[in-house]
Design a protein around this motif. Structure first.
Motif, PDB file in Angstrom:
ATOM      1  N   MET A  49       1.282   3.941  -3.252  1.00  0.00           N
ATOM      2  CA  MET A  49       0.427   5.442  -2.867  1.00  0.00           C
ATOM      3  C   MET A  49      -1.143   4.660  -2.605  1.00  0.00           C
ATOM      4  SD  MET A  49       1.990   8.670  -3.272  1.00  0.00           S
ATOM      5  CE  MET A  49       0.400   8.851  -2.190  1.00  0.00           C
ATOM      6  N   ALA A  50      -1.468   3.994  -1.797  1.00  0.00           N
ATOM      7  CA  ALA A  50      -2.416   2.868  -2.080  1.00  0.00           C
ATOM      8  C   ALA A  50      -3.471   4.037  -0.970  1.00  0.00           C
ATOM      9  CB  ALA A  50      -2.790   2.203  -2.110  1.00  0.00           C
ATOM     10  N   ALA A  51      -2.639   5.520  -0.053  1.00  0.00           N
ATOM     11  CA  ALA A  51      -3.194   6.124   0.798  1.00  0.00           C
ATOM     12  C   ALA A  51      -2.258   7.681   0.076  1.00  0.00           C
ATOM     13  CB  ALA A  51      -3.213   5.948   2.756  1.00  0.00           C
ATOM     14  N   LEU A  99       4.875   9.490  -9.484  1.00  0.00           N
ATOM     15  CA  LEU A  99       3.884   8.588  -8.544  1.00  0.00           C
ATOM     16  C   LEU A  99       3.088   9.345  -7.605  1.00  0.00           C
ATOM     17  CD1 LEU A  99       3.669   5.359  -8.115  1.00  0.00           C
ATOM     18  CD2 LEU A  99       4.954   5.880  -6.188  1.00  0.00           C
ATOM     19  N   ARG A 139       0.618   5.791   8.157  1.00  0.00           N
ATOM     20  CA  ARG A 139      -1.276   6.186   7.415  1.00  0.00           C
ATOM     21  C   ARG A 139      -1.304   4.337   7.795  1.00  0.00           C
ATOM     22  NH1 ARG A 139      -0.057  10.641   3.686  1.00  0.00           N
ATOM     23  NH2 ARG A 139       0.185  12.156   4.703  1.00  0.00           N
ATOM     24  N   PHE A 140      -0.806   3.225   7.422  1.00  0.00           N
ATOM     25  CA  PHE A 140      -0.851   2.268   7.061  1.00  0.00           C
ATOM     26  C   PHE A 140      -1.079   0.808   8.163  1.00  0.00           C
ATOM     27  CE2 PHE A 140       0.202   4.039   3.071  1.00  0.00           C
ATOM     28  CZ  PHE A 140      -0.918   2.815   2.534  1.00  0.00           C
ATOM     29  N   ILE A 170      -6.212   1.148  -4.546  1.00  0.00           N
ATOM     30  CA  ILE A 170      -6.045  -0.207  -3.017  1.00  0.00           C
ATOM     31  C   ILE A 170      -6.794  -1.562  -4.036  1.00  0.00           C
ATOM     32  CG2 ILE A 170      -7.905  -0.832  -1.639  1.00  0.00           C
ATOM     33  CD1 ILE A 170      -7.976   2.644  -1.406  1.00  0.00           C
ATOM     34  N   ALA A 172      -1.422   9.741  -8.132  1.00  0.00           N
ATOM     35  CA  ALA A 172      -2.511   9.953  -7.035  1.00  0.00           C
ATOM     36  C   ALA A 172      -3.212  10.612  -6.701  1.00  0.00           C
ATOM     37  CB  ALA A 172      -1.440   8.956  -5.638  1.00  0.00           C
ATOM     38  N   ILE A 225     -15.862   2.476  -4.164  1.00  0.00           N
ATOM     39  CA  ILE A 225     -14.986   1.859  -5.223  1.00  0.00           C
ATOM     40  C   ILE A 225     -15.299   1.493  -6.816  1.00  0.00           C
ATOM     41  CG2 ILE A 225     -15.185  -0.340  -4.768  1.00  0.00           C
ATOM     42  CD1 ILE A 225     -11.706  -0.681  -3.933  1.00  0.00           C
ATOM     43  N   PRO A 284       5.364   8.389  -1.183  1.00  0.00           N
ATOM     44  CA  PRO A 284       6.254   9.161  -0.758  1.00  0.00           C
ATOM     45  C   PRO A 284       6.889   9.221   0.720  1.00  0.00           C
ATOM     46  CG  PRO A 284       3.966   8.675  -0.315  1.00  0.00           C
ATOM     47  CD  PRO A 284       5.160   7.418  -1.427  1.00  0.00           C
ATOM     48  N   GLY A 341       1.240  -1.293  -0.038  1.00  0.00           N
ATOM     49  CA  GLY A 341      -0.129   0.021   0.087  1.00  0.00           C
ATOM     50  C   GLY A 341       0.831   1.201  -0.136  1.00  0.00           C
TER      51      GLY A 341
END
Lengths: 202, 845
Positions: free
Chosen positions: A138-140, B730, B79-80, A185, B734, B775, B71, A134
Motif C-alpha cells: 500500500m505504497a500508494a 492494511l 496507480r503504479f 514507500i 495506510a 518523507i 486493495p 508497492g
C-alpha cells in the motif's frame, strides 16, 4: 503577483544585463527584475526525444516544458503534473539516469538525452518488482505522486541496489505524497532492492 | 558485499507496519464499560422496530473480512503503472486548454473588461466572461474574494491560453472588505449581506435561534452551575485556518458529440455531480456521461472546484472542441473549501473532584463567501461539542458564523474536526491541570460511554429522528474508554513526566493526548428496513441522497460489483468487495470484480463523504448481496430439491449439508438464468440515519522540544480508532497514516495568506510556501484499532476514517506543553511561539 514559469522565463531573459552589470546572483536578480516580455509566438523547433529507449518526433517552442512534450504532445500520460512549480516531484522523469522535475525542465534540455518515464518501468503483464511490492505494501493511496517517486527510486536503485533507509529518504525528499504513504514507500524501495539483488522473492 | 547463495530468500508479503488490533468480546454489557447488550435482536426507537443484530451476519468465522489484504488490483495496480484514469490524464485530439483570470482584490466589482486583444491572439478559441456566460449559470461582475473567477480563456496550448489571459484588460472598482475573522466580527465591518449583518442568524422558529448567535444549545442553569463550582477558569483559543491541498490539479475535461456530453470530472460523486452540471447547463442529466474513476486526493475540498465544470462544458459546446482545465495551485486553493479561522472562548467551572458542573462555549467562525450557517449547523455543532458535555449538568454552547470575503469554509480533510477540536482539546488539558488530574483520567470522567443517554436539550429535534426512544438516545458501540486506555499503554503513558517541562536538559520530551468524536458511525438504512421506506417516502435532498449498487454473478462464476463512487485513494471498493465475498461464502476476494466511476457503467448513487461509505454505499452493496445470496439459495434449492435451510455456500459452490454430492455452482445457476443473476440494493442517509452509532478516537503523541531554539520534533504517534470491525486493517493503516500526518501539519501550518490582504488569498506559489510534510518529517506511528463490533451493522463494521482526525492538533499542543511548559493557545504551533513562551518562563502566559 502570481509567479509562473512563464514569468520566470521572461524575467530571466530580461535580467541578463542586471546580472552582468551588478555581478549579483542571476536567479535572485531574475526575481528582482521587472518582467520584460519576450515576443510570442516563439520559433517552433522539431526534435527527436528518446523516451524509454524509443525515439519520438515532437514539435516544441523554446518555452515548452518537457512534461508538455511527454504528456500532451506525445500522449505518454503516465507522468502526472501536480504543482507545476517544481516543488512536489510528481512529474519526475530521469534524464540520463538523473531525476528531473519535468514541469520545469525545458523540452530543449532533454534533446539528445535518454528520458525515462513510468511507462518504462513495467506494465500490467510485466510489473516491475517495485510496482508489485508497492501494491502489496500500500505504497500508494491516491497514486497521483506514485509515478514520480517510482522513477526517482529507479534512478537510485540503478546506482545503488542496497540503499539504507536514510539514502532512500534523501533520494525521495523532493517528492510530496499527500496521503503520506512514506513509510510504505521506504519499505517498497528497500525491498525492491532485495528482490533485484536476489535476496527476496515475490 | 558477499551474498550467501544458500540463504533462503525472503518472501515479500503484505504486512501491517505497526498496528494493534484490540479484540472486543462478542457480547458486552453497558455496566462493564463497553459494547452492546446480549441477545440476537435490537429494539430501536419509539416504534419498537426490531433489527436482527449484525443484520444477520455476525462477526464470527470470518474468512475475508478483517484480514489485511492489498486493495482491489483493478483499482490499485494502475496507480503504479501511470495508468490510473485521473481527469488530468485525458488528452483528446484537437483539445483546447483553459486558463483562468482571477480577481486580485478581496472585494471588487468589474468596472470594465476588454477581451478584444486576447481574442485575436494566436491559438485562442474562446474567452468566457460575465458577458457571455450561460444564463443558466451566470458569472457576475461582483467579486467577493481574492481569486474569484473573472474570465476563462481556451486556446490550443496552455502557454497560448496564458498569453491571452494576460492580455485581457480588466478594471476593478475595489470595495471595502472583511477578509479576516476580526474584520468580519468588527462593528464597523462592511455589510456583506444586504443589511442583514455579517452574522448569519436562524429563523426565530428554530429551537436553536438566538438573536446574537447563529446556533445556540443549552442545558440546565449555567449561572447556578458556576455558583456551585469550586474552580472557575476562562480560556480563549484561536485557530488560524488550514487547507488540504490535493495532489491532482482540480479541473475537468468536456467533450460533446452532438447533444451528448462526455465529462471527466474530479470530486466525490458521479450522479450528484452530473445532476449539478446538467442543471447548470439547462440540459437533461441523461445527456451527460460523467466519468471520474480516480482522483489524486479530494479531501472533500476538491468538490468545490466543480464550480468551473459548467464553464468548461460551455466552452466545449460553443467551440465544438474538447476543453481541458487544470487549475494552477494558487488559483485552485482559492476555490477549494478550507478549514476556517475561528476564535473560541470557554468558561468552565468544576468541583474539587474534577467534575465539570458548568460550561459555556462560544465560537466565532469566518465562513467565507457564502450565505450559510456552515459550521454552526446543528448536527455539526452537536458532534463537536457533546464529547465532554453529555454528563455536564449545566452548559451553553453558542456558535457564530460570519460571512466574510475569505475562501469558503467547508470540507477539508474532515468537516469541522481539527479546527474546532483545537480549542476543546487544549481546554480539557488546561482544566485537568487546574483540578490537579491526569489528562486521561479527567477525560475518562467526562466522556460518554456505552449506555450514556443524551438529553433532549442536545437533540431537540430528536422527536423527528426515527430511532430516538422517548426523546432520548443512548450511546451504544462507543469505545471511549478503550481508545484512551489502550492508547496510553501503546505510547507508554506511565513513563510520562506529569510536570510540564519537568525533564532535565536542553532537549525535553513530552507526551500529550487529544480526543475526538465524529459522525461517521452514523449509518443509514437499506431497502427492506422499515425506516428506509419511511425516509424514501419523502423527497431526498442533498448530495448524500440515495445510494444504489448492483451485484451480479456471471456465467464464469465471477461476481461483479457496480458502485458509481469515484476513488480518491480511499479504496472503499476494497472494503465493500470483502463484505460481498464474505456474505457470498467465499474464502478469498479473488472472485469479486469492481466496476466504478462512470455513469454509463454503474447505477445511480450519492456522494461519499465523512468516511461513511461503508454504511451508505455499503448499505446498498450489502442489501444487494443479501438479496443475491437468498436468490442463489432459492435457485439451488429448486435445482437440487433440497430445503434452503439445509444448504451451504462456500467458494461459489452451493451444496446440501446432509449430502455433499448434491451440489451446484454459482456459474451453473447463472448459465441456467440466461448467463447472469443480478440484484440491486439501496441505502439512504437522511437526517443522518440511525442515531448515535458514533465513533470516538484518540491521539497520543510524543514530541521533543529544543529549549534553546524552540525547534521541535514529532517523534511518535499512537493513533487510536473506534473501528467497529476493521474490514481491512492494511488499507485502514495506510489511510490512518495519512490522516495523522495531514492533521499534524494542520497544527503547524495555517493558510499561507497574502501579506497584503490576510484572510483572503493564498500567496502560495506551489507547495513551497505551504510546508507539506515530506518523507523527512513523518513520525513513527502505531495504529490502535478497537474492534467495537457495532451491533446494528453487517459483521459489526462501522465507518471510522474520520473519528480520530480531530484529536491530532490538540494532542500535539498538549505534548509541547508537557515537554516545555509552553501552552500555545494561538494556532499555528511555531518555533517562534515556543521560544517566546520559554523566554516568558515556560508557562506561555
Amino acid at each position: 503577483m502570481r509567479y509562473s514559469r512563464r514569468d520566470f522565463l521572461k524575467a530571466t531573459a530580461g535580467s541578463g544585463l542586471i546580472a552582468l552589470t551588478t555581478g549579483s546572483d542571476g536567479v535572485v536578480a531574475a526575481f528582482a527584475a521587472p518582467p520584460v516580455p519576450i515576443p510570442t509566438p516563439m520559433t517552433k523547433e522539431t526534435a527527436t526525444f528518446n523516451i524509454n529507449g524509443r525515439n519520438y518526433q515532437a514539435e516544441y517552442e523554446a518555452r515548452t516544458t518537457l512534461w508538455e512534450v511527454i504528456a500532451v504532445k506525445l500522449g505518454l500520460t503516465g507522468t502526472n503534473r501536480s504543482c507545476n512549480r517544481a516543488s512536489c516531484g510528481a512529474c519526475s522523469v530521469l534524464l540520463d539516469g538523473t531525476p528531473f522535475y519535468s514541469c520545469h525542465t525545458l523540452a530543449m534540455e532533454a534533446v539528445g538525452k535518454k528520458i525515462f518515464t513510468v511507462e518504462g518501468l513495467g506494465d500490467e503483464k510485466n510489473l516491475h518488482p517495485m510496482q508489485k511490492i508497492g501494491y502489496l505494501y500500500m505504497a500508494a493511496d491516491c497514486g497521483f505522486c506514485t509515478p514520480g517517486w517510482e522513477v526517482t527510486a529507479k534512478g537510485l536503485l540503478d546506482k545503488n541496489l542496497n540503499p539504507s533507509v536514510d539514502e532512500v529518504k534523501s533520494a525521495l525528499a523532493g517528492h510530496i505524497c499527500r496521503c503520506a504513504a512514506y513509510s510504505a514507500i521506504i519499505r517498497t524501495v528497500i525491498d525492491t532492492g532485495k528482490v533485484l539483488r536476489g535476496e527476496a522473492e515475490l | 558485499m558477499s551474498q550467501n547463495p544458500q540463504k533462503p530468500k525472503i518472501k515479500i508479503e503484505p504486512k501491517l507496519e505497526s498496528t494493534v488490533v484490540i479484540r472486543q468480546p462478542m457480547v458486552r454489557n453497558f455496566s462493564t464499560g463497553g459494547g452492546h447488550l446480549p441477545g440476537d435482536v435490537l429494539t430501536e426507537g419509539d416504534q419498537k422496530v426490531v433489527t436482527k443484530k449484525w443484520q444477520g451476519y455476525p462477526p464470527e468465522n470470518l474468512k475475508v473480512v478483517g484480514k489485511p489484504m492489498p486493495p482491489m488490483p483493478e483499482v490499485a495496480i494502475p496507480r503504479f503503472l501511470g495508468k490510473a484514469e485521473y481527469a488530468t490524464r485525458v488528452v483528446l485530439p484537437n483539445m483546447l486548454h483553459a486558463k483562468a483570470v482571477t480577481n486580485p482584490h478581496p472585494r471588487a466589482t468589474i468596472k470594465s473588461l476588454d477581451t478584444s486583444k486576447a481574442e485575436k491572439m494566436p491559438g485562442v478559441a474562446y474567452v468566457l466572461t460575465y458577458k457571455n456566460a450561460p444564463s443558466t449559470y451566470p458569472l457576475t461582475r461582483e467579486l467577493n474574494f481574492q481569486g474569484d473567477l473573472v474570465a476563462l480563456v481556451a486556446a490550443d496550448t496552455e502557454d497560448l491560453a496564458e498569453d491571452a489571459a494576460d492580455a485581457i484588460e480588466v478594471e476593478y472598482d475595489t470595495l471595502p472588505a472583511a477578509s479576516t475573522l476580526k474584520d468580519a466580527m468588527s462593528s464597523d465591518a462592511p455589510d456583506l449581506r444586504q443589511g442583514k449583518g455579517n452574522l448569519v442568524i436562524l429563523s426565530p422558529n428554530n429551537p436553536h435561534y438566538d438573536p446574537k448567535a447563529t446556533w445556540v444549545a443549552k442545558h440546565g442553569d449555567v449561572e447556578k452551575g458556576f455558583a456551585e463550582a469550586d474552580i472557575i477558569k476562562e480560556f480563549t483559543y484561536y485557530f488560524a485556518g488550514a487547507v488540504s491541498v490535493p495532489m491532482q490539479p482540480c479541473g475537468s475535461v468536456a467533450k460533446w458529440d452532438g447533444d451528448k456530453l462526455t465529462f471527466w470530472g474530479m470530486g466525490q460523486s458521479i450522479y450528484p455531480s452530473r445532476a449539478s452540471l446538467a442543471k447548470a447547463l439547462g440540459i437533461e442529466e441523461s445527456k451527460i456521461r460523467f466519468i471520474d474513476k480516480y482522483n489524486g486526493c479530494t479531501f472533500g475540498a476538491a468538490n468545490a472546484a466543480a464550480r468551473f465544470d459548467p464553464y468548461i462544458a460551455t466552452i466545449a459546446k460553443v467551440t465544438g472542441r474538447p476543453v481541458k482545465l487544470m487549475l494552477p495551485k494558487d488559483q485552485e486553493l482559492a476555490h477549494i473549501t478550507i478549514k476556517p479561522e475561528n476564535l473560541t472562548k470557554f468558561k468552565v467551572g468544576a468541583k474539587k473532584d474534577g467534575r465539570i458542573v458548568a460550561l459555556t462555549h462560544e465560537i466565532h467562525i469566518s465562513n467565507g463567501d457564502q450565505e450559510a450557517v456552515g459550521h454552526a449547523s446543528g448536527e455539526i455543532s452537536k458532534n463537536q461539542t457533546e464529547l465532554y458535555t453529555s454528563k455536564v449538568p449545566n452548559w451553553k454552547s453558542s456558535w457564530h458564523s460570519y460571512k466574510s470575503n475569505a475562501i469558503k469554509a467547508g470540507i477539508c480533510r474532515s468537516y469541522t474536526q481539527q479546527e474546532v477540536k483545537w480549542s476543546w482539546e487544549n481546554m480539557i488539558d488546561e482544566m485537568a491541570e487546574a483540578v490537579g488530574m491526569d489528562p486521561i483520567q479527567f477525560r475518562l470522567l467526562h466522556v460518554p460511554r456505552p449506555g450514556t443517554t443524551l438529553t433532549k436539550d442536545w437533540h431537540e429535534d430528536l422527536g423527528k429522528k426515527y430511532e430516538a426512544e422517548n426523546g432520548v438516545v443512548h450511546y451504544d458501540s462507543f469505545a471511549s474508554v478503550e481508545v484512551l486506555e489502550e492508547g496510553a499503554k501503546a505510547i507508554g503513558w506511565d513513563k510520562r513526566n506529569p510536570v510540564p517541562g519537568g525533564n532535565p536538559g536542553r532537549f525535553k520530551r513530552g507526551m500529550g493526548v487529544g480526543m475526538s468524536q465524529h459522525h461517521p458511525g452514523h449509518m443509514g438504512y437499506h431497502d427492506g428496513e422499515v425506516y428506509f421506506e419511511k425516509v424514501t417516502a419523502q423527497p431526498i435532498g442533498g448530495g448524500q441522497g440515495l445510494f444504489t449498487a448492483e451485484i451480479e454473478i456471471g456465467a464464469d462464476g465471477y461476481v461483479t460489483m457496480r458502485n458509481a463512487l469515484p476513488d480518491s485513494g480511499t479504496n472503499h471498493d476494497t472494503a465493500l468487495a470483502a463484505l460481498v465475498a464474505e456474505m457470498l461464502g467465499f474464502t478469498t476476494r479473488d472472485r469479486i470484480r469492481v466496476v466504478w466511476g462512470d455513469s454509463d457503467l454503474a447505477p445511480s448513487s450519492g456522494t461519499w463523504i465523512a468516511g461513511k461509505t461503508i454504511t451508505l454505499q455499503g448499505a446498498a452493496v450489502c442489501s444487494a448481496t443479501n438479496k443475491l445470496r437468498q436468490d442463489l439459495l432459492r435457485r439451488a434449492a429448486d435445482a437440487l430439491k433440497v430445503d434452503v435451510a439445509k444448504l451451504q455456500m462456500r467458494d461459489g459452490v452451493i451444496s446440501s449439508t446432509e449430502d455433499p454430492k448434491k451440489r451446484t455452482t454459482f456459474a451453473e445457476l447463472a448459465k441456467a438464468n440466461k448467463g447472469s443473476i443480478r440484484q440491486t440494493g439501496m441505502g439512504v442517509n437522511k437526517d443522518q440515519g440511525r442515531a448515535l452509532t458514533k465513533g470516538v478516537g484518540a491521539c497520543f503523541v510524543e514530541v521533543e522540544v529544543d529549549t534553546w531554539t524552540g525547534n521541535w520534533r514529532f517523534l511518535r504517534g499512537v493513533y487510536c480508532h473506534d473501528t467497529g470491525l476493521a474490514v481491512n486493517p492494511l488499507v485502514a493503516e495506510a489511510d490512518m497514516h495519512g490522516s495523522l500526518v495531514e492533521s499534524f501539519q494542520m497544527a503547524t501550518d495555517s493558510i499561507p495568506w497574502d501579506r497584503e490582504f490576510p484572510g483572503t488569498r493564498h500567496y502560495s506559489v506551489g507547495y513551497l510556501s505551504y510546508r507539506i510534510p515530506t518523507i523527512m518529517d513523518v513520525p513513527e506511528q502505531t495504529q490502535v484499532f478497537i474492534d467495537s463490533l457495532e451491533p446494528r451493522w453487517f459483521f459489526g463494521t462501522k465507518s471510522f476514517s474520520e473519528t480520530s482526525i480531530g484529536s491530532v492538533p490538540g494532542a500535539i499542543s498538549n505534548a509541547i506543553y508537557n515537554a516545555c511548559g509552553v501552552r500555545i493557545r494561538e494556532h499555528p504551533i511555531t518555533r517562534e511561539k515556543i521560544i517566546a513562551g520559554l523566554r516568558r518562563g515556560g508557562t506561555g502566559r
